[in-house]
Design a protein around this motif. Structure first.
Motif, mmCIF file in Angstrom:
data_model
loop_
_atom_site.group_PDB
_atom_site.id
_atom_site.type_symbol
_atom_site.label_atom_id
_atom_site.label_comp_id
_atom_site.label_asym_id
_atom_site.label_seq_id
_atom_site.Cartn_x
_atom_site.Cartn_y
_atom_site.Cartn_z
ATOM 1 N N ASP A 247 -5.336 -1.666 6.259
ATOM 2 C CA ASP A 247 -4.658 -0.242 6.341
ATOM 3 C C ASP A 247 -5.652 0.805 6.210
ATOM 4 O O ASP A 247 -6.241 0.987 5.184
ATOM 5 C CB ASP A 247 -3.590 -0.107 5.094
ATOM 6 C CG ASP A 247 -2.768 1.201 5.417
ATOM 7 O OD1 ASP A 247 -3.158 1.895 6.327
ATOM 8 O OD2 ASP A 247 -1.619 1.170 4.910
ATOM 9 N N VAL B 216 -4.848 4.078 3.846
ATOM 10 C CA VAL B 216 -4.533 3.922 2.376
ATOM 11 C C VAL B 216 -5.591 4.934 1.668
ATOM 12 O O VAL B 216 -5.214 5.295 0.512
ATOM 13 C CB VAL B 216 -4.467 2.488 1.794
ATOM 14 C CG1 VAL B 216 -5.563 1.823 1.827
ATOM 15 C CG2 VAL B 216 -3.634 2.596 0.491
ATOM 16 N N PRO C 140 0.785 -1.171 -0.045
ATOM 17 C CA PRO C 140 0.047 -0.049 0.109
ATOM 18 C C PRO C 140 0.611 1.234 0.071
ATOM 19 O O PRO C 140 0.295 2.263 -0.416
ATOM 20 C CB PRO C 140 -0.848 -0.170 1.176
ATOM 21 C CG PRO C 140 -0.249 -1.058 2.196
ATOM 22 C CD PRO C 140 0.599 -2.185 1.099
ATOM 23 N N ASN C 141 2.085 1.142 0.266
ATOM 24 C CA ASN C 141 2.910 2.191 0.560
ATOM 25 C C ASN C 141 3.519 2.885 -0.943
ATOM 26 O O ASN C 141 4.104 3.831 -1.094
ATOM 27 C CB ASN C 141 4.258 2.120 1.418
ATOM 28 C CG ASN C 141 3.618 2.061 2.679
ATOM 29 O OD1 ASN C 141 2.867 2.708 3.473
ATOM 30 N ND2 ASN C 141 4.334 0.954 3.399
#
Length: 805
Positions: free
Chosen positions: A488, A491, A384-385
């Motif tokens: 997350d 996100v 997700p980063n």
């Protein structure tokens, strides 16, 4: 300052809203197809070895202008006290008319007298491709009034052997230059030969650069068909040795005499056996008109010119390829769609993204298309980063959409504070190594903090002004990211912040001149300040932990801004302008215009109160006005419920820019017109359709609109033509991609390296689409080949297709 008509006539009543604005625009374009729309991008780099100023102070204050023929369309900043000025300015222009030369002039500013020209660079239109995309040093050439010509002349020559008269019909001219604000042309027609020089003149045509002469001149000549000197007792002349010369002049009341506008020399041998010749000729400079200056003494200018020209066919030719493209959002999987395949085969994603975005915006299908390719990219993302952090087709398409749809949004949000930063020159340097002796680190840090706080605040409170199309795209990104990475919770915000902060606001702060927030590059100190602010905004937007802002504070902030982005538009309060009286022909006056997101006003001079205020919601259409209405160029009309305001811009590019921005800010007005009158209402009737009622509905479809509170002057056929050109250029890759589909279908082992660059989720569906693309491209290729062959056959000396001497 522009010319405005203070008391224009009332327009026709507002008709019902159009049922399909896109069809109306397409039909209008097809009936008025321009075969060669063109544009150019210019980077004016620097000049060197400019001749010094005579006198003790040898330095000059130089600037550079960009001209289409003799019409100035752009001017750089002034570089003071330098003989090697560096400009480094970019200029992009959609060329709105035909032209012969793209010219660049270097001027020396003089505060007491008229600025003096130092030299010029003139590139013929047909030579622009030689310098396409290249950094080139051009030697400056002398500037002479006798060599600065434009326009063309229409002549008809006839030779009658019965009355032994050679008749010359001086028909018309087009595109003559405006000299000192007007043009009063006349023609001098001369028959030149070994022993004769007969000259005659036309009448002067007042206040027009497209004069209609239609005058006939007779010159008595003899034309022996076959003779020897023994057969004739009198001397006769050979017509083939004669030539006709036509010089165009501007009748002047000044003591310096009439100004030369250009000329042409036509040998009478063009008459041939038929004895008739009818042709257009481009005007040429006067012989020996240049100054006796050594070229190497004038210096040189470095330019990077990117010029493109599209030959666009009528709309029906593009139907197969256009249908394939517009169907892309509905293809499963989207990687097998025509638009996605274009992004796969192009060398750079950007060159595919630009025409795709403009095409989908024009047909109102940009949101489903970007949603489809973004959803596919999110599903392929593992971390997700890293979501949307690469230069994928999705990220490039969103960048291009924000650039087109969000330009006015940037102006309203950032321009006031950017202007203040560039004007105040407060130091914000916080690097101790770069700190000057007279500067204080704590003071600079406080200056930077105040600027960042203000910019961050205007951004976070601007959500309701965000264009609808951007809101819809951001909402789609957030939902896709939240569904893919349910664990997350952040996100859903980082997916959007990577675009709105890192790719939209931060670049605009860093380089405000590239986003039309400032006219020129900022000075080095201001540029450093903007760099520090931009980096800080990037840090805040990326939700990274920093010393200045805690992560929890950012986390609490972002839900509110993205809720704002989901709203449709900003609702404003307006007031209704008062009606005005009818106008007269002499009512054109210089006025200072000002546009905000609330109103369009004009003033007698800058800083004075408004003479007239037009609320944005009262603008029903913004369209060009035909030159024949008032014999004035670069005119457009702002149509309101009670009247139309007629305005003349300084040049064709400025007129286009005004039309573009006024149309954008008024695009969502509910009562926008579907038709308009392209000419004015004069002498009891509309000049365009000849209807006598001043309330008669318009006779021409208005230019099309977009549903997402933006408006672009987009020609869907032109964008499809550009996409065809890309597919044609990368045909080898299309064939290789077909081979990759076949390999994946029959071989289930490790992926072959030569095919690994393609994203192919469904080989059979992708192969099917590729086959349709190749068929559509090959059909268009055949049509282009036939068009070029036919055009070559029609091209002849003396026609409008070529420059004739």
């Amino acid at each position: 300052a522009n010319s405005a008509q203070d008391n224009p006539p009332p327009p026709p009543p507002t008709p019902p809203p159009p049922s399909d604005t896109f069809k109306a625009k397409t039909a209008f374009l097809n009936n008025n197809r321009s075969l060669s729309p063109s544009c150019f991008f210019l980077c004016a780099g620097e000049a060197k070895n400019i001749p010094p100023y005579p006198g003790p102070n040898r330095m000059r204050d130089c600037y550079c202008t960009v001209n289409l023929d003799q019409e100035e369309v752009f001017r750089t900043k002034i570089v003071e006290k330098s003989l090697c000025p560096f400009y480094g300015e970019d200029f992009y222009c959609e060329i709105p008319r035909s032209f012969r030369h793209l010219s660049f002039y270097i001027f020396d500013r003089d505060v007491f007298r008229r600025d003096s020209s130092i030299g010029k660079v003139a590139v013929k239109k047909e030579d622009l491709q030689k310098y396409h995309g290249k950094d080139t040093w051009f030697q400056l050439q002398p500037v002479s009034a006798d060599s600065e010509v434009q326009g063309k002349v229409h002549l008809e020559l006839r030779l009658s052997e019965v009355i032994t008269d050679s008749g010359v019909i001086m028909l018309e001219c087009q595109g003559l230059p405006i000299v000192n604000g007007q043009c009063d042309p006349y023609a001098a027609v001369s028959l030149l030969g070994p022993s004769r020089s007969d000259a005659k003149k036309t009448k002067v045509k007042r206040k027009t650069n497209n004069p209609q002469f239609e005058e006939v001149f007779y010159f008595e000549v003899t034309r022996p068909l076959s003779y020897t000197k023994r057969q004739f007792d009198v001397e006769e002349e050979d017509v083939d040795k004669l030539a006709l010369r036509v010089d165009l002049w501007n009748a002047s009341n000044l003591k310096f005499g009439d100004e030369f506008l250009g000329g042409v020399r036509v040998p009478l041998r063009v008459l041939g056996q038929a004895g008739v010749h009818d042709a257009w000729y481009f005007l040429q400079p006067r012989e020996n008109g240049g100054k006796s200056v050594k070229v190497e003494e004038l210096g040189s200018l470095r330019l990077n010119i990117v010029y493109t020209e599209d030959h666009v066919f009528p709309s029906e030719h593009y139907t197969p390829l256009r249908d394939l493209l517009l169907h892309s959002a509905n293809v499963e999987p989207v990687s097998a769609s025509t638009a996605h395949i274009l992004g796969e085969v192009c060398r750079e994603k950007q060159e595919a993204a630009i025409p795709l975005v403009r095409l989908f915006l024009h047909y109102g299908k940009i949101v489903p298309f970007i949603s489809a390719i973004a959803h596919a990219e999110v599903n392929r993302t593992q971390d997700p980063n890293t979501i949307f952090r690469g230069n994928s087709l999705t990220s490039k398409c969103i960048d291009e959409t924000m650039k087109l749809a969000g330009m006015h949004y940037l102006q309203v949000t950032l321009k006031p504070i950017i202007d203040e930063i560039c004007t105040d020159h407060k130091s914000c340097e916080i690097d101790p190594v770069k700190l000057k002796e007279s500067e204080n680190l704590d003071t600079n840090r406080e200056n930077l903090r105040q600027y960042v706080d203000r910019i961050f605040n205007v951004i976070t409170t601007s959500g309701v002004r965000c264009p609808t199309v951007m809101c819809d795209i951001f909402f789609s990104l957030r939902e896709s990211a939240a569904t893919r990475f349910q664990v997350d919770q952040d996100v859903r915000y980082t997916a959007v912040s990577s675009f709105i902060f890192l790719r939209f606001f931060a670049p605009a702060i860093l380089s405000p001149n590239l986003f039309h927030l400032r006219p020129h590059h900022p000075d080095p100190a201001t540029s450093r300040t903007l760099t520090l602010i931009s980096k800080t905004i990037q840090t805040l937007g990326s939700l990274a932990k920093s010393k200045s802002v805690s992560f929890s504070a950012q986390h609490a902030f972002f839900p509110s801004i993205f809720i704002s982005f989901d709203q449709t538009r900003l609702h404003l309060n307006f007031y209704r302008a008062q009606g005005r009286n009818r106008f007269g022909m002499k009512n054109f006056k210089k006025r200072w215009f000002r546009l905000t997101n609330h109103e369009f006003t004009y003033h007698k001079t800058k800083g004075e109160g408004a003479l007239c205020s037009i609320p944005i919601e009262n603008i029903l259409a913004v369209e060009r006005l035909e030159e024949e209405s008032f014999k004035m160029k670069n005119m457009f009309q702002v149509i309101q419920p009670e009247r139309a305001l007629y305005i003349q811009a300084n040049n064709c590019v400025e007129a286009r820019d005004w039309i573009d921005i006024l149309t954008k800010v008024s695009q969502c007005n509910r009562k926008r017109l579907s038709t308009y009158h392209p000419s004015a209402y004069l002498n009891g009737h509309w000049l365009c359709c000849k209807l006598s009622a001043d309330t008669a509905p318009g006779c021409t479809p208005c230019t099309g609109g977009l549903p997402a509170n933006i408006q672009l002057d987009v020609d869907g056929d032109r964008e499809t033509e550009r996409i065809y050109s890309l597919f044609s250029t990368y045909m080898t890759k299309l064939i290789k991609m077909q081979e990759a589909c076949g390999s994946k279908s029959v071989y289930d082992g490790p992926e072959q390296e030569e095919y690994s660059s393609f994203v192919i989720d469904d080989p059979q569906e992708t192969y099917k689409t590729l086959k349709q693309i190749v068929s559509a491209v090959q059909t268009l290729e055949q049509q282009h080949t036939k068009y070029k062959r036919d055009k070559f056959k029609k091209t002849k000396i003396g026609s409008q297709y070529v420059v004739c001497c």
